[in-house]
Design a protein around this motif. Structure first.
Motif, PDB file in Angstrom:
ATOM      1  N   GLN A   1     -25.476  28.334 -25.551  1.00 56.07           N
ATOM      2  CA  GLN A   1     -25.617  29.747 -25.212  1.00 56.07           C
ATOM      3  C   GLN A   1     -25.829  29.935 -23.714  1.00 56.07           C
ATOM      4  OE1 GLN A   1     -28.894  30.819 -27.806  1.00 56.07           O
ATOM      5  NE2 GLN A   1     -27.489  31.820 -29.221  1.00 56.07           N
TER       6      GLN A   1
ATOM      7  N   HIS B   1     -30.740  22.274 -28.814  1.00 54.26           N
ATOM      8  CA  HIS B   1     -29.352  22.214 -29.268  1.00 54.26           C
ATOM      9  C   HIS B   1     -28.786  23.608 -29.505  1.00 54.26           C
ATOM     10  CE1 HIS B   1     -30.490  17.995 -30.996  1.00 54.26           C
ATOM     11  NE2 HIS B   1     -30.421  18.017 -29.674  1.00 54.26           N
ATOM     12  N   ARG B   2     -29.641  24.554 -29.832  1.00 53.48           N
ATOM     13  CA  ARG B   2     -29.199  25.935 -30.040  1.00 53.48           C
ATOM     14  C   ARG B   2     -28.978  26.672 -28.724  1.00 53.48           C
ATOM     15  NH1 ARG B   2     -33.349  29.035 -33.660  1.00 53.48           N
ATOM     16  NH2 ARG B   2     -31.828  30.683 -33.275  1.00 53.48           N
TER      17      ARG B   2
ATOM     18  N   GLN C   1     -34.172  23.277 -31.103  1.00 56.45           N
ATOM     19  CA  GLN C   1     -33.959  24.516 -30.355  1.00 56.45           C
ATOM     20  C   GLN C   1     -33.163  24.281 -29.074  1.00 56.45           C
ATOM     21  OE1 GLN C   1     -34.523  27.085 -32.034  1.00 56.45           O
ATOM     22  NE2 GLN C   1     -35.629  25.923 -33.605  1.00 56.45           N
TER      23      GLN C   1
END
Length: 214
Positions: free
Chosen positions: A205, A200-201, A198
């Motif tokens: 952003q 990395h996600r 998560q």
């Protein structure tokens, strides 16, 4: 949804449909890492995929054996070793970091697994332009061993947070968070591995979101 899928699912706040940037000029990033560099890799992948309008100017790492340096080399990014053990104070160390970041024309500083406390020297040089990622849903479980802290507390949900950094450890305005369920048989290693997915996600952003807010 399988148990594995459920364990990996996340709630991202706020929801960001894409990383598209308002400005046509790529963000100039300086990434600081102390270890494996998986978050460096996530940012580099987002840039390569056209999801994040940015370029990595330099990687600064403080541990000679950090795998992040190898990742940088594989991506054609210059990696600079600044070993904190060579400096008499945190301030002197940060002065050298700032000098190096400016040398590479860095606009935004990304702490991607940087395991050193920051001083006013660096924070003043990049006011409101330092982004950190931490393996908990802040403000819970600040500091080191956040995953172990979550397990010891018996929480059912933990996660990760990308935020604008400030002098207080793991504090500052929150940009994006992702929640990760804690499974009954989780160890620090298994839970941390799922949290990292998560991280990395949300980190690319968060970089885009922070830039849009400026």
């Amino acid at each position: 949804m399988s148990e594995i899928d459920a364990a990996s699912a996340s709630l991202i706040v706020p929801q960001i449909p894409s990383y598209e940037m308002k400005s046509s000029n790529p963000l100039k990033l300086g990434i600081m890492a102390s270890g494996n560099g998986s978050n460096f890799e996530a940012i580099a992948q987002a840039i390569a995929a056209g999801q994040l309008n940015a370029q990595i100017q330099v990687l600064i790492y403080n541990n000679p054996g950090a795998k992040a340096a190898m990742r940088a080399a594989n991506r054609g990014v210059e990696a600079v070793l600044l070993n904190h053990r060579d400096y008499k104070s945190r301030e002197k160390f940060d002065h050298q970091i700032v000098e190096k970041l400016r040398q590479y024309d860095v606009e935004w500083v990304i702490l991607a697994g940087w395991m050193r406390l920051l001083t006013k020297v660096l924070m003043d040089a990049f006011t409101d332009k330092v982004i950190n990622v931490h393996p908990s849903l802040l403000p819970s479980f600040k500091g080191i061993h956040a995953v172990e802290q979550a397990l010891a507390a018996g929480v059912k949900i933990t996660g990760c947070t990308a935020h604008l950094a400030c002098l207080e450890v793991d504090s500052g305005p929150i940009l994006v968070q992702a929640a990760v369920p804690v499974l009954p048989d989780d160890t620090a290693e298994t839970l941390h591995a799922r949290i990292q997915i998560q991280e990395h996600r949300i980190l690319p952003q968060a970089i885009a979101l922070a830039a849009q807010r400026r």
